[in-house]
Design a protein around this motif. Sequence first.
Motif, mmCIF file in Angstrom:
data_model
loop_
_atom_site.group_PDB
_atom_site.id
_atom_site.type_symbol
_atom_site.label_atom_id
_atom_site.label_comp_id
_atom_site.label_asym_id
_atom_site.label_seq_id
_atom_site.Cartn_x
_atom_site.Cartn_y
_atom_site.Cartn_z
ATOM 1 N N LEU A 293 -9.709 -3.085 -3.152
ATOM 2 C CA LEU A 293 -8.659 -2.081 -3.260
ATOM 3 C C LEU A 293 -9.290 -0.717 -3.495
ATOM 4 O O LEU A 293 -10.296 -0.600 -4.214
ATOM 5 C CB LEU A 293 -7.706 -2.433 -4.411
ATOM 6 C CG LEU A 293 -7.125 -3.852 -4.402
ATOM 7 C CD1 LEU A 293 -6.278 -4.084 -5.646
ATOM 8 C CD2 LEU A 293 -6.306 -4.097 -3.148
ATOM 9 N N HIS A 294 -8.695 0.334 -2.918
ATOM 10 C CA HIS A 294 -9.252 1.678 -3.003
ATOM 11 C C HIS A 294 -8.132 2.663 -3.349
ATOM 12 O O HIS A 294 -6.984 2.477 -2.952
ATOM 13 C CB HIS A 294 -9.910 2.077 -1.678
ATOM 14 C CG HIS A 294 -10.914 1.085 -1.185
ATOM 15 N ND1 HIS A 294 -12.211 1.022 -1.656
ATOM 16 C CD2 HIS A 294 -10.805 0.087 -0.262
ATOM 17 C CE1 HIS A 294 -12.861 0.050 -1.038
ATOM 18 N NE2 HIS A 294 -12.019 -0.538 -0.178
ATOM 19 N N GLY A 295 -8.532 3.741 -4.072
ATOM 20 C CA GLY A 295 -7.574 4.766 -4.469
ATOM 21 C C GLY A 295 -6.529 4.204 -5.413
ATOM 22 O O GLY A 295 -5.348 4.142 -5.080
ATOM 23 N N ILE A 296 -6.955 3.825 -6.642
ATOM 24 C CA ILE A 296 -6.115 3.024 -7.533
ATOM 25 C C ILE A 296 -5.543 3.875 -8.665
ATOM 26 O O ILE A 296 -6.242 4.702 -9.252
ATOM 27 C CB ILE A 296 -6.940 1.865 -8.136
ATOM 28 C CG1 ILE A 296 -7.453 0.948 -7.018
ATOM 29 C CG2 ILE A 296 -6.120 1.065 -9.139
ATOM 30 C CD1 ILE A 296 -8.496 -0.029 -7.492
ATOM 31 N N PHE A 297 -4.279 3.664 -8.931
ATOM 32 C CA PHE A 297 -3.645 4.110 -10.168
ATOM 33 C C PHE A 297 -3.021 2.888 -10.829
ATOM 34 O O PHE A 297 -2.296 2.122 -10.180
ATOM 35 C CB PHE A 297 -2.571 5.162 -9.919
ATOM 36 C CG PHE A 297 -1.724 5.439 -11.134
ATOM 37 C CD1 PHE A 297 -2.169 6.265 -12.143
ATOM 38 C CD2 PHE A 297 -0.479 4.820 -11.293
ATOM 39 C CE1 PHE A 297 -1.408 6.495 -13.285
ATOM 40 C CE2 PHE A 297 0.295 5.045 -12.426
ATOM 41 C CZ PHE A 297 -0.174 5.892 -13.421
ATOM 42 N N VAL A 298 -3.308 2.704 -12.132
ATOM 43 C CA VAL A 298 -2.775 1.551 -12.840
ATOM 44 C C VAL A 298 -2.359 1.972 -14.238
ATOM 45 O O VAL A 298 -3.019 2.799 -14.877
ATOM 46 C CB VAL A 298 -3.824 0.407 -12.907
ATOM 47 C CG1 VAL A 298 -5.085 0.856 -13.632
ATOM 48 C CG2 VAL A 298 -3.249 -0.825 -13.579
ATOM 49 N N VAL B 183 0.843 -1.187 0.000
ATOM 50 C CA VAL B 183 0.000 0.000 0.000
ATOM 51 C C VAL B 183 0.880 1.240 0.000
ATOM 52 O O VAL B 183 1.861 1.331 0.740
ATOM 53 C CB VAL B 183 -0.939 -0.014 1.219
ATOM 54 C CG1 VAL B 183 -1.757 1.274 1.280
ATOM 55 C CG2 VAL B 183 -1.855 -1.229 1.164
ATOM 56 N N GLY B 184 0.491 2.227 -0.862
ATOM 57 C CA GLY B 184 1.199 3.498 -0.906
ATOM 58 C C GLY B 184 2.484 3.476 -1.692
ATOM 59 O O GLY B 184 3.228 4.452 -1.669
ATOM 60 N N GLU B 185 2.770 2.385 -2.398
ATOM 61 C CA GLU B 185 3.986 2.282 -3.189
ATOM 62 C C GLU B 185 3.637 1.846 -4.611
ATOM 63 O O GLU B 185 2.587 1.249 -4.850
ATOM 64 C CB GLU B 185 4.964 1.274 -2.578
ATOM 65 C CG GLU B 185 5.444 1.641 -1.177
ATOM 66 C CD GLU B 185 6.440 0.628 -0.650
ATOM 67 O OE1 GLU B 185 6.931 -0.196 -1.455
ATOM 68 O OE2 GLU B 185 6.729 0.660 0.564
ATOM 69 N N PHE B 186 4.512 2.163 -5.547
ATOM 70 C CA PHE B 186 4.346 1.705 -6.924
ATOM 71 C C PHE B 186 4.846 0.265 -7.020
ATOM 72 O O PHE B 186 6.019 -0.015 -6.756
ATOM 73 C CB PHE B 186 5.102 2.606 -7.892
ATOM 74 C CG PHE B 186 4.444 3.954 -8.091
ATOM 75 C CD1 PHE B 186 3.416 4.105 -9.006
ATOM 76 C CD2 PHE B 186 4.839 5.050 -7.345
ATOM 77 C CE1 PHE B 186 2.801 5.329 -9.192
ATOM 78 C CE2 PHE B 186 4.234 6.283 -7.519
ATOM 79 C CZ PHE B 186 3.204 6.429 -8.444
ATOM 80 N N ASN B 187 3.928 -0.643 -7.386
ATOM 81 C CA ASN B 187 4.237 -2.072 -7.486
ATOM 82 C C ASN B 187 4.354 -2.455 -8.947
ATOM 83 O O ASN B 187 3.458 -2.166 -9.750
ATOM 84 C CB ASN B 187 3.140 -2.898 -6.822
ATOM 85 C CG ASN B 187 2.981 -2.580 -5.348
ATOM 86 O OD1 ASN B 187 3.613 -3.193 -4.502
ATOM 87 N ND2 ASN B 187 2.132 -1.609 -5.028
ATOM 88 N N ILE C 134 -1.942 1.591 -4.939
ATOM 89 C CA ILE C 134 -3.220 1.686 -4.231
ATOM 90 C C ILE C 134 -3.003 2.466 -2.943
ATOM 91 O O ILE C 134 -1.906 2.482 -2.374
ATOM 92 C CB ILE C 134 -3.802 0.290 -3.918
ATOM 93 C CG1 ILE C 134 -2.854 -0.493 -3.001
ATOM 94 C CG2 ILE C 134 -4.091 -0.480 -5.189
ATOM 95 C CD1 ILE C 134 -3.442 -1.782 -2.486
ATOM 96 N N ASP C 135 -4.099 3.127 -2.501
ATOM 97 C CA ASP C 135 -4.031 3.905 -1.260
ATOM 98 C C ASP C 135 -4.489 3.112 -0.056
ATOM 99 O O ASP C 135 -4.030 3.360 1.064
ATOM 100 C CB ASP C 135 -4.900 5.169 -1.375
ATOM 101 C CG ASP C 135 -4.331 6.161 -2.377
ATOM 102 O OD1 ASP C 135 -3.112 6.116 -2.600
ATOM 103 O OD2 ASP C 135 -5.110 6.950 -2.950
ATOM 104 N N ARG C 136 -5.403 2.142 -0.281
ATOM 105 C CA ARG C 136 -5.951 1.400 0.863
ATOM 106 C C ARG C 136 -6.393 0.019 0.409
ATOM 107 O O ARG C 136 -6.854 -0.153 -0.725
ATOM 108 C CB ARG C 136 -7.130 2.171 1.455
ATOM 109 C CG ARG C 136 -7.562 1.656 2.834
ATOM 110 C CD ARG C 136 -8.598 2.557 3.489
ATOM 111 N NE ARG C 136 -9.939 2.360 2.943
ATOM 112 C CZ ARG C 136 -10.531 3.153 2.094
ATOM 113 N NH1 ARG C 136 -9.882 4.232 1.653
ATOM 114 N NH2 ARG C 136 -11.755 2.911 1.652
ATOM 115 N N SER C 137 -6.244 -0.974 1.280
ATOM 116 C CA SER C 137 -6.627 -2.350 0.987
ATOM 117 C C SER C 137 -7.492 -2.882 2.121
ATOM 118 O O SER C 137 -7.206 -2.635 3.300
ATOM 119 C CB SER C 137 -5.382 -3.226 0.816
ATOM 120 O OG SER C 137 -5.736 -4.581 0.671
#
Length: 404
Positions: free
Chosen positions: A174-179, A150-154, A164-167
């Motif tokens: 998953l919440h607050g997603i950038f992909v 969470v909070g890191e680029f995977n 993701i911001d929250r799991s």
Amino acid sequence: MPQIGLIDRYLARSIAVPLLGSLVLAAMLLVLDKMLRLFQYVVDAGGPVSVVWRMLANLLPEYLSLGIPIGLMLGILLAFRKLALSSELDALRGIGIGYGRLLRVPFAYAIPLAALNLFIVGYLEPFTHYRYEGLRFDLKSGALGAAIKVGEFNQLGKHLTLRIDRSENKGTQLHGIFVQSEDSKGMSVAATAEHGRFLATDDPDKILFRLTKGRLVQDSPKFATPRTLAFDSYDLPVSLPAIDQFRRRAVGETEELYLHELWQLGYGGGGKTHAQRIAAEAHFNFRMVEVVMMLMLPLLAIALAVPPKRSSSGLGIFISILIVVAYHKVNQYAEAAAASGRLDPTLGLWLPLFVLAGLIYWMYHVLAHRPGGQPIGALEWFFAGFAKRLRNLLPKPRQATPAA
């Protein structure tokens, strides 16, 4: 004969408790030392924590191969030390039962445990070593599943980046997603979404990433300008990265060869090169001397168990552990030197065993066949004198002055 049977049963019970206790304690100490490092290793690799217990289970035979000799040594030593301190040993010798007769029960423990240790080092430990290396390989390759931090680029594979911001619910929500993903044709998709989850498909090489309430930017060499899209639900196909297969057992690893395979390579003509032959001979002789040494432990334990008269020193316990561990380390060094060609495998590994066996037999002979013989009497005297001088150097407590 009934008296002899009763004495045997009494000795068997006296040895069993400290033997099992020492074996469990030694295994636990070795496992706990490794457990902390494995937890850190697995967390850094992003793998599931449950794999730590599987890795420890595969390391247990290696620890037992050292813990069984230590447990056997301490079990016999503590049992005979108890007999000596309570004067029961003098009573047994007074009715004509010598050390040779009393050795029957210790050897009744030593022979089956040596056979068990031969199976462990010859067959079980090579197999579990292969399984352990396989788990390490799966962790590095991601076959066990990488945890999304969470909070890191995977980086999931070569073409998918996720943040993701929250799991919640153990990673299913998953919440607050950038992909961002990219396929082999150069088409890239970057999206943000409020929620998302992974779904399985019929294709084992692909999964769906279902995004909810977000915006998407799609770009391709075929497009004049990037396309943007606001969506309530969007399924993004994700190609799973290809995972390499782990190597076969014993490929480049002599430690993973079974005992009969080592014999075949080293002495049976199966080795193709000189380096392969001497490596197999070194590992074969190392495993054999570790097992054969166990047959000398009853003599060593009894020789170190009996303290001098009017003494209850535990020096023999310390020396016994020191001898077993030091001999194991000498064998490890000789094995490494023999495998690299700097030492003859047979001479380098069997000579220390013969030297140790001669020393052990001399210590036992002094105790059992010389009146008043005490093989560690000189060491007891030295350490007693050293402890006395050390106490004299320490400041003495002041006595309280009585009130007038």
